[in-house]
Write a protein that holds these residues in place. Structure first.
Motif, PDB file in Angstrom:
ATOM      1  N   MET A 131       0.823  -1.210   0.000  1.00 18.77           N
ATOM      2  CA  MET A 131       0.000   0.000   0.000  1.00 18.77           C
ATOM      3  C   MET A 131       0.860   1.264   0.000  1.00 18.77           C
ATOM      4  O   MET A 131       0.488   2.272  -0.614  1.00 18.77           O
ATOM      5  CB  MET A 131      -0.948   0.000   1.207  1.00 18.77           C
ATOM      6  CG  MET A 131      -1.939  -1.156   1.198  1.00 18.77           C
ATOM      7  SD  MET A 131      -2.768  -1.427  -0.399  1.00 18.77           S
ATOM      8  CE  MET A 131      -3.745   0.052  -0.548  1.00 18.77           C
ATOM      9  N   GLN A 132       2.010   1.213   0.648  1.00 19.88           N
ATOM     10  CA  GLN A 132       2.913   2.349   0.592  1.00 19.88           C
ATOM     11  C   GLN A 132       3.379   2.579  -0.840  1.00 19.88           C
ATOM     12  O   GLN A 132       3.444   3.717  -1.316  1.00 19.88           O
ATOM     13  CB  GLN A 132       4.122   2.110   1.503  1.00 19.88           C
ATOM     14  CG  GLN A 132       5.159   3.223   1.486  1.00 19.88           C
ATOM     15  CD  GLN A 132       4.672   4.502   2.114  1.00 19.88           C
ATOM     16  OE1 GLN A 132       4.377   4.552   3.303  1.00 19.88           O
ATOM     17  NE2 GLN A 132       4.580   5.561   1.319  1.00 19.88           N
ATOM     18  N   GLY A 133       3.717   1.490  -1.526  1.00 22.60           N
ATOM     19  CA  GLY A 133       4.174   1.610  -2.907  1.00 22.60           C
ATOM     20  C   GLY A 133       3.118   2.199  -3.822  1.00 22.60           C
ATOM     21  O   GLY A 133       3.426   3.017  -4.704  1.00 22.60           O
ATOM     22  N   LEU A 134       1.861   1.816  -3.622  1.00 24.91           N
ATOM     23  CA  LEU A 134       0.788   2.365  -4.446  1.00 24.91           C
ATOM     24  C   LEU A 134       0.526   3.827  -4.104  1.00 24.91           C
ATOM     25  O   LEU A 134       0.203   4.632  -4.980  1.00 24.91           O
ATOM     26  CB  LEU A 134      -0.484   1.537  -4.271  1.00 24.91           C
ATOM     27  CG  LEU A 134      -0.429   0.111  -4.859  1.00 24.91           C
ATOM     28  CD1 LEU A 134      -1.705  -0.655  -4.529  1.00 24.91           C
ATOM     29  CD2 LEU A 134      -0.204   0.143  -6.369  1.00 24.91           C
ATOM     30  N   ALA A 135       0.675   4.190  -2.833  1.00 19.91           N
ATOM     31  CA  ALA A 135       0.518   5.597  -2.446  1.00 19.91           C
ATOM     32  C   ALA A 135       1.655   6.448  -3.006  1.00 19.91           C
ATOM     33  O   ALA A 135       1.448   7.614  -3.374  1.00 19.91           O
ATOM     34  CB  ALA A 135       0.464   5.719  -0.925  1.00 19.91           C
ATOM     35  N   ASP A 136       2.849   5.876  -3.095  1.00 25.47           N
ATOM     36  CA  ASP A 136       4.009   6.608  -3.616  1.00 25.47           C
ATOM     37  C   ASP A 136       3.834   7.031  -5.066  1.00 25.47           C
ATOM     38  O   ASP A 136       4.510   7.960  -5.533  1.00 25.47           O
ATOM     39  CB  ASP A 136       5.271   5.733  -3.537  1.00 25.47           C
ATOM     40  CG  ASP A 136       5.783   5.571  -2.123  1.00 25.47           C
ATOM     41  OD1 ASP A 136       5.421   6.384  -1.257  1.00 25.47           O
ATOM     42  OD2 ASP A 136       6.550   4.618  -1.887  1.00 25.47           O
TER      43      ASP A 136
END
Length: 643
Positions: free
Chosen positions: A382-387
């Motif tokens: 989810m962090q990667g998608l938010a990035d």
């Protein structure tokens, strides 16, 4: 000002609802205990005999010793034992000697409690030089200990600060691994200052190139000046992240014998990330130091031949450890103010350090792979998608063993292009530049070998989109139904070629002209690939109109008979497409709308619970999203709880 009894009671009650690690962090906040009238007393516990003291009693006794080094102080441990404390010299250090019931034991030095500024400064400078601590935080502490003696709490804070060095953390990780265990707080330190000491501060640079040419360059140079052998090992952790960083590592003037030893160590005990950087650096050294060639060939062949399906795959271990570290950094919101590339470089360097210790101890990689991925996989994802809102050209899916191997080979091939015809042996040149099956070039595949690396999420590719792909898209202008094949070239090239606003405009106009009617092949997999591809094109070109068309197309496609998408897949499409909005508010609005629409789909209670879990993770990463996602959260909760 102290708190009322009711306010104090509420604070204490709230604290015990937090995990211990977070509770300790809150208690350590400056002024927190005073604000809520909480006891400031603390205990110090030492492994030697399990000794435990009240901090104030122990530190006061030490202050008396430093004031008169010839005396002996007696202090009672928490279990009632009488302990005699004295100071003694140990080389250039002063240590605390302790006798408990007549039995001697040795405690760590506590020179920072000395009332003499010269004592405190000498100890601080010794530790800072030994552990390579030279940053803004350490400079501030040095000034504080120069100005006046430290309070008990300040001494504890300073000791904790000095523990946050790559040297100390490596020692802790090694000690745990040797005992056959590993804890996340040790593997992933919860200190932003620590990662600045590991890879160099970002200094606010949102651009990778500016970071590399500025603070990263200065950090690498300081490491190599500090201690040649150890500094080179730590410099490799940073250089592992990108080929432009490995360019900064200049050890060409080192004695050949030292380089041979360093490369033997790298081949035997190095992590995969550092080995790639080591090959890049070694290619530049080979003419002057040909003796390192055997180690270089060994590393190249091992990476070339690694079986990614094997339970001991090193690339699989590297990927899993990266997921663990980056996921934990996300969970703790430790790098919320840093650009994504910097956080990923910190995660990569820390994962590489951990991998080295696992290799040294010959542990079974399979168990660590499962532990690392399962522990923080959803946080990482989810962090990667938010990035993507900030750096839209790198997906979390790219952190895989297959992708890491492709990236390693492409980096080594690119470095090999610099090898001259008279440098290295024939075998070495064949490995790097030859076209036969044994050479690395035979393992280069399109597009896998040309996808961006984890630090290249905001890097624009140098290659232009081939004209024939653009012509194929323009050729659909008068078609009643748009063919997925006409979109295939564009959507499959978004990460490899330079995609412009003109290209995304053509795709958006083509979709509108056919009212989002796209002819797909058999099954949902092809239509999903088109959705992901168009969402990616919208993200990398910041094409908000195309992003809206992707949402409409997703709605049209999932209404077709026989087509089904998992709600997790729809979430991925929505988050990628929403990255077309670089501004936070617009991104939140887009993501919120996607989740509200997906929440209205038919789904099982399990799917609803899983999607809600992802949504809540995303809102932890970007708290501002709650305002726009609350309706979707409520809808998913209703479905999940209906089972």
């Amino acid at each position: 000002m102290t708190a009322t009894n009711g306010k104090r009671l509420k604070a204490v009650s709230a604290l015990f609802n937090f995990p211990k690690a977070l509770r300790d962090d809150i208690l350590d906040l400056p002024g927190f205990k005073q604000a809520f009238d909480l006891p400031a007393e603390a205990e110090l516990t030492f492994g030697v005999g399990g000794l435990s003291f009240l901090r104030s009693s122990f530190f006061n006794a030490l202050r008396a010793l430093y004031a008169d080094r010839s005396q002996v102080e007696t202090v009672a441990s928490e279990d009632g034992r009488s302990c005699e404390l004295s100071l003694k010299a140990d080389g250039d250090r002063t240590v605390v000697a302790c006798r408990v019931g007549g039995e001697p034991c040795e405690l760590p030095g506590f020179t920072m409690v000395s009332p003499q500024a010269s004592d405190r400064l000498a100890e601080f400078d010794r530790i800072a030089e030994r552990d390579f601590i030279h940053d803004v935080s350490s400079s501030e502490w040095r000034q504080r200990i120069t100005d006046s003696p430290l309070s008990d709490e300040e001494v504890s804070q300073l000791m904790g600060e000095l523990e946050q060095s790559p040297i100390r953390v490596r020692e802790k990780i090694r000690a745990e691994v040797e005992l056959g265990k590993s804890s996340i707080p040790t593997v992933v330190p919860q200190s932003r200052a620590y990662y600045q000491r590991l890879i160099g501060p970002s200094l606010g640079h949102s651009d990778l190139a500016k970071f590399v040419s500025g603070p990263c360059k200065a950090h690498i140079e300081e490491l190599l000046r500090w201690e040649p052998a150890v500094g080179f090992a730590f410099a490799l952790l940073v250089a592992a992240g990108h080929s432009t960083i490995s360019e900064l590592v200049d050890v060409s003037e080192r004695p050949t014998a030292d380089l041979v030893a360093a490369y033997d160590w790298l081949a035997d005990r190095g992590d995969r990330f550092s080995q790639v950087a080591g090959v890049e650096i070694g290619i530049r050294l080979i003419a002057k130091h040909p003796e390192i060639e055997d180690s270089l060939i060994r590393m190249i062949e091992e990476m070339r031949d690694e079986n990614l399906a094997a339970t001991d795959s090193r690339f699989a271990l590297s990927a899993s450890l990266f997921v663990l570290v980056d996921g934990e950094l996300s969970r703790r919101s430790l790098m919320i103010e840093e650009p994504p590339y910097w956080r990923r470089l910190a995660a990569l360097a820390q994962a590489a350090m951990f991998e080295r210790e696992l290799v040294l101890s010959h542990v079974q990689a399979e168990s660590f792979i499962q532990w690392a991925t399962m522990g923080r996989g959803s946080d990482f994802f989810m962090q990667g998608l938010a990035d993507l809102r900030v750096e839209p050209r790198w997906l979390p899916d790219f952190m895989s063993p297959e992708r890491l191997k492709d990236e390693a080979i492409s980096r080594m091939v690119a470095a090999g292009d610099r090898l001259k015809d008279d440098e290295g042996s024939e075998k070495f040149r064949t490995l790097l530049k030859g076209t036969d099956p044994e050479g690395l070039r035979a393992r280069v595949t399109f597009p896998q070998s040309f996808l961006p690396g984890s630090l290249e999420g905001n890097t624009v590719p140098m290659l232009d989109l081939p004209a024939e792909l653009v012509d194929k898209l323009r050729g659909q202008e008068d078609a009643a139904i748009l063919s997925s094949q006409s979109l295939a070239g564009l959507v499959n090239s978004a990460f490899v070629f330079r995609i412009t606003e003109e290209h995304s405009r053509l795709a958006a106009e083509a979709l509108k002209k056919v009212r989002h009617q796209v002819a797909m092949g058999s099954g949902a997999s092809e239509s999903f690939a088109v959705l992901i591809g168009l969402a990616t094109v919208a993200a990398v070109t910041r094409a908000t109109e195309l992003a809206k068309d992707v949402r409409i197309l997703a709605r049209v496609l999932r209404r077709r008979s026989g087509t089904h998408y998992d709600v997790d897949d729809l979430m991925r499409v929505g988050l990628i497409a929403s990255a077309a909005n670089p501004q936070l508010t617009e991104w939140c609005e887009s993501v919120g709308e996607w989740f509200v629409e997906i929440a209205q789909e038919e789904m099982s209670a399990g799917d609803a619970g899983g999607l809600r879990h992802y949504l809540q993770k995303l809102c932890t990463v970007v708290p501002e999203l709650w305002r726009y996602a609350a309706k979707a959260d409520a809808a998913l909760a209703a479905v999940a709880q209906a089972a």
